[in-house]
Design a protein around this motif. Structure first.
Motif, PDB file in Angstrom:
ATOM      1  N   SER A   1      -8.496  -4.839  -0.726  1.00 47.24           N
ATOM      2  CA  SER A   1      -8.377  -3.765   0.261  1.00 47.24           C
ATOM      3  C   SER A   1      -8.054  -4.351   1.637  1.00 47.24           C
ATOM      4  O   SER A   1      -7.147  -3.887   2.334  1.00 47.24           O
ATOM      5  N   GLU A   2      -8.780  -5.397   2.014  1.00 48.10           N
ATOM      6  CA  GLU A   2      -8.543  -6.047   3.300  1.00 48.10           C
ATOM      7  C   GLU A   2      -7.139  -6.653   3.351  1.00 48.10           C
ATOM      8  O   GLU A   2      -6.427  -6.519   4.345  1.00 48.10           O
TER       9      GLU A   2
ATOM     10  N   GLU B   1      -4.480  -3.839   3.620  1.00 47.69           N
ATOM     11  CA  GLU B   1      -4.527  -3.219   4.951  1.00 47.69           C
ATOM     12  C   GLU B   1      -3.950  -4.150   6.015  1.00 47.69           C
ATOM     13  O   GLU B   1      -3.288  -3.698   6.946  1.00 47.69           O
TER      14      GLU B   1
ATOM     15  N   ALA C   1     -12.496  -5.933  -5.066  1.00 50.94           N
ATOM     16  CA  ALA C   1     -11.977  -4.763  -4.343  1.00 50.94           C
ATOM     17  C   ALA C   1     -11.944  -4.962  -2.834  1.00 50.94           C
ATOM     18  O   ALA C   1     -10.957  -4.606  -2.178  1.00 50.94           O
TER      19      ALA C   1
ATOM     20  N   GLY D   1       0.794  -1.227   0.000  1.00 50.12           N
ATOM     21  CA  GLY D   1       0.000   0.000   0.000  1.00 50.12           C
ATOM     22  C   GLY D   1       0.820   1.268   0.000  1.00 50.12           C
ATOM     23  O   GLY D   1       0.596   2.166   0.821  1.00 50.12           O
TER      24      GLY D   1
ATOM     25  N   TRP E   1      -5.677   0.359  -6.264  1.00 47.33           N
ATOM     26  CA  TRP E   1      -6.717  -0.433  -5.629  1.00 47.33           C
ATOM     27  C   TRP E   1      -7.543  -1.093  -6.725  1.00 47.33           C
ATOM     28  O   TRP E   1      -8.244  -0.418  -7.472  1.00 47.33           O
TER      29      TRP E   1
END
Length: 140
Positions: free
Chosen positions: A89-90, A93, A85, A73, A80
């Motif tokens: 994203s998870e 993160e 998605a 990231g 992204w």
């Protein structure tokens, strides 16, 4: 981990992504070695923590991580994906949170974690690593 809904082409491309010995890592290691520094490659700096640093300077207690912009990231270059998605994203993160946890654990054990982004100039990153390692070894 659940199976993603993805195309065969995407699956093939992602499976070719290297997790170690990337071109950036290899080039950085060559520059550090040419500068006279000796190190270990892909080692766990501290016991009990199942995370490897890309380059480890044991006596100086410096752990270098070469982070990919997508996987970690990058604030400058993170992309992204639109497909799956929520999953990506998870995933990214969680990687970022794990990086912060790794840094905190290393610091608590007296180590200095250094993070190098894959987009960084290898020469600039090498200068930073060399300065830190020499300073921690007491050699200026």
């Amino acid at each position: 981990m659940r199976r993603l809904e993805t195309s065969d082409a995407t699956r093939a491309r992602m499976s070719r992504q290297k997790s170690r010995d990337t071109q950036v890592e290899i080039t950085l290691r060559r520059v550090l070695h040419a500068a006279g520094l000796r190190y270990r490659v892909h080692r766990r700096p501290i016991r009990g923590v199942r995370r490897e640093a890309d380059i480890v300077f044991g006596p100086a207690k410096v752990a270098v991580f070469v982070d990919g912009c997508f996987w970690h990231g990058c604030p400058e270059h993170a992309t992204w994906p639109k497909t799956n998605a929520a999953f990506w994203s998870e995933k990214i993160e969680k990687n970022r949170a794990r990086d912060l946890d790794t840094d905190a654990r290393l610091e608590a054990a007296g180590w200095l974690p250094l993070r190098v982004w894959e987009h960084e100039s290898v020469e600039a990153a090498a200068v930073r690593v060399i300065e830190v390692v020499r300073r921690r070894r007491g050699v200026e």
